[in-house]
Write a protein that holds these residues in place. Structure first.
Motif, mmCIF file in Angstrom:
data_model
loop_
_atom_site.group_PDB
_atom_site.id
_atom_site.type_symbol
_atom_site.label_atom_id
_atom_site.label_comp_id
_atom_site.label_asym_id
_atom_site.label_seq_id
_atom_site.Cartn_x
_atom_site.Cartn_y
_atom_site.Cartn_z
ATOM 1 N N GLU A 1 0.847 -1.197 0.000
ATOM 2 C CA GLU A 1 0.000 0.000 0.000
ATOM 3 C C GLU A 1 0.878 1.239 0.000
ATOM 4 O O GLU A 1 1.730 1.391 0.885
ATOM 5 C CB GLU A 1 -0.913 0.023 1.234
ATOM 6 N N ARG B 1 -2.787 -1.396 -3.153
ATOM 7 C CA ARG B 1 -3.615 -0.274 -2.699
ATOM 8 C C ARG B 1 -2.889 1.048 -2.905
ATOM 9 O O ARG B 1 -1.704 1.156 -2.581
ATOM 10 C CB ARG B 1 -3.943 -0.414 -1.218
ATOM 11 N N ARG C 1 -3.387 5.177 -1.936
ATOM 12 C CA ARG C 1 -4.122 6.252 -1.243
ATOM 13 C C ARG C 1 -3.368 7.552 -1.532
ATOM 14 O O ARG C 1 -2.221 7.512 -2.005
ATOM 15 C CB ARG C 1 -4.151 6.004 0.271
ATOM 16 N N CYS D 1 -7.935 3.164 -3.904
ATOM 17 C CA CYS D 1 -8.944 2.847 -2.890
ATOM 18 C C CYS D 1 -10.179 3.745 -2.974
ATOM 19 O O CYS D 1 -10.101 4.900 -3.409
ATOM 20 C CB CYS D 1 -8.327 2.954 -1.494
ATOM 21 N N THR E 1 -10.000 -1.173 5.827
ATOM 22 C CA THR E 1 -10.641 -1.521 4.558
ATOM 23 C C THR E 1 -10.136 -0.569 3.479
ATOM 24 O O THR E 1 -9.469 0.428 3.768
ATOM 25 C CB THR E 1 -12.173 -1.341 4.661
ATOM 26 N N ARG E 2 -10.539 -0.817 2.237
ATOM 27 C CA ARG E 2 -10.165 0.090 1.145
ATOM 28 C C ARG E 2 -10.824 1.457 1.359
ATOM 29 O O ARG E 2 -10.336 2.471 0.887
ATOM 30 C CB ARG E 2 -10.591 -0.504 -0.201
#
Ligand code: SF4
Length: 459
Positions: free
Chosen positions: A206, A244, A246, A270, A416-417
């Protein structure tokens, strides 16, 4: 070889390889990122990190200056460094970050025991100071470069911060950042991709892309490297191993349709967007110099809901900005009711030295009114967040395991996403993506149990 002069000044000076450091970080994700870079740089010089400040030869602070309260909190910590330096004059005290940048040379006037001070754009200078023969305290405050070039010591092996830009070209009336972090500058996309591919090869699943105004990325790049933020997101999405993506912090004025569509189209990006509102009243947004109005903001929310109906939305809100009437505040509550945020960071306005808003003397909102409004705002935000969170109950969601639950060591914790924290029972290990059946939801956290069927299926 010991430097005879330094031996005189610092009798027990030793080569850095034997030295220890302690670093305290205040403030935002960008500071967390910068601290990971500072640690990486120091350890490449042979320093080792210690858990307690009184064990350290080098006492460091990475400071924040977003609010007066942040300053006061930091200065309290600096008091302990002064005592420790008094006990052992060979200790080095260093202050980095936005507070240091906002104070510049005045750091040494107010705190003469500080040996080195540097701004967010000057982290490499710390290494220069530590390996130099400098006899006097040194300050470094020019906006020179990206700390993203430095080695990194990540807090979590499977998550990585990636600084894609520095600085901000906006002039929000309450904000000190443009004066402490300078003008916007984007890192070349090629360099970013090398870094992100390296992180993926290193086990990072991520990545969080960081910038003061992350979605205005690329505006300043030369024509031959021109890359929009949406394009950069697609490039990161294509990196093998990155599950992921962000990013923080975006600005509503730059939340373009291509970025919103990217959330619907890119697998790794996400379903969470942090969209700072600050106020629901157009006249107050104008006074804050936010460059968008209530309609534009709600239009962006509608666009997000159209393309990514399940997207989690979080925000920042300031209560009690000078001139805010009961009607202005009611408009802020109304936006919160309409949008139904999944979470919000709420702040009581406090004038920040060096900002335009600190000079305002008209229409100041009394403190007790600010507090009363903050209570009403928190009630609305938490109620709506609780209502919104119920959409997850009964669903099975992908969770990135971060470790054991903070409240119950027999359970696990992850996200969570949608960036919702989840406490759950299960067999997952930190860094693993597991499927969790959600059985309860509060405004802040979800609760559930790992789907062992999914685990069996993944095996
Ligand atoms: S956009 Fe405004 S609030 Fe955000 S860093 Fe820039 S000046 Fe500060």
């Amino acid at each position: 070889m010991r430097n005879p002069l330094r031996a005189a000044i610092r009798p027990n000076f030793q080569h850095p390889a034997m030295k220890s450091y302690h670093l305290t970080t205040f403030g935002c994700q960008m500071n967390e990122h910068d601290s990971e870079r500072m640690k990486g740089m120091l350890e490449s010089l042979g320093y080792r990190e210690v858990a307690a400040r009184d064990e350290a030869d080098l006492i460091l602070f990475n400071t924040c200056s977003i609010r007066e309260s942040a300053d006061n909190r930091f200065v309290a910590h600096l008091g302990e460094a002064k005592r420790l330096k008094g006990e052992d004059p060979a200790r080095i005290v260093g202050v980095g970050g936005c507070w240091s940048q906002s104070m510049k040379e005045r750091v040494f006037e107010r705190f003469p025991f500080v040996d080195v001070a540097f701004g967010p754009g000057q982290i490499p200078k710390l290494a220069e100071f530590l390996t130099s023969d400098s006899l006097t305290a040194q300050g470094y405050f020019e906006f020179e470069g990206f700390s993203g070039h430095l080695p990194m010591k990540r807090a979590r092996e499977f998550q990585g911060w990636v600084q894609i830009s520095v600085g901000c070209n906006c002039n929000c009336a309450y904000c000190i950042v443009p004066s402490t972090r300078g003008r916007e500058a984007s890192r070349p996309p090629g360099e970013l991709m090398i870094e992100i591919e390296g992180l993926a090869a290193d086990g990072v699943r991520e990545v969080t892309l960081l910038g003061q105004n992350v979605n205005s990325y690329g505006r300043d790049l030369p024509p031959e490297e021109k890359t929009t933020f949406a394009h950069l997101l697609a490039m990161v999405d294509a990196v093998e191993g990155i599950d992921r993506i962000r990013y923080t912090s975006p600005h509503p004025k730059d939340m373009r349709e291509d970025v919103v569509r990217a959330h619907a189209e890119l697998d790794a990006l996400c379903e969470h967007i942090h969209l700072p509102l600050q106020s629901g009243s157009t006249p107050i947004l104008k006074a804050m110099r936010r460059t968008y109005d209530r309609e534009r903001y709600l239009d962006r929310v509608a666009l997000i809901r159209e393309h990514v109906p399940d997207c989690a939305l979080t925000t920042d809100i300031i209560v009690g900005f000078p001139g805010e009437s009961e009607e202005d505040f009611r408009l802020t509550l109304d936006v919160c009711e309409q949008v139904g945020y999944d979470g919000a960071f709420t702040f009581v306005f406090s004038p920040r030295r060096g900002t335009e808003a600190a000079l305002i003397t008209e229409g100041l909102v009394p403190h007790e009114v600010k507090i009363e409004r903050m209570q009403r705002l928190v009630e609305v935000v938490q109620r709506r967040a609780h209502e919104r969170a119920q959409r997850f109950v009964g669903r099975t969601l992908e969770v990135l395991v971060e470790g054991t639950s903070r409240t119950d060591p027999s359970r696990l914790r992850g996200r969570t996403r949608h960036n919702k924290a989840v406490n759950f029972t299960g067999l997952g290990q930190p860094g693993e993506l597991v499927m969790v059946e959600i059985d309860r939801a509060s405004s802040q956290t979800l609760s559930g149990s790992e789907s062992l069927l999914a685990r069996a299926g993944a095996a």
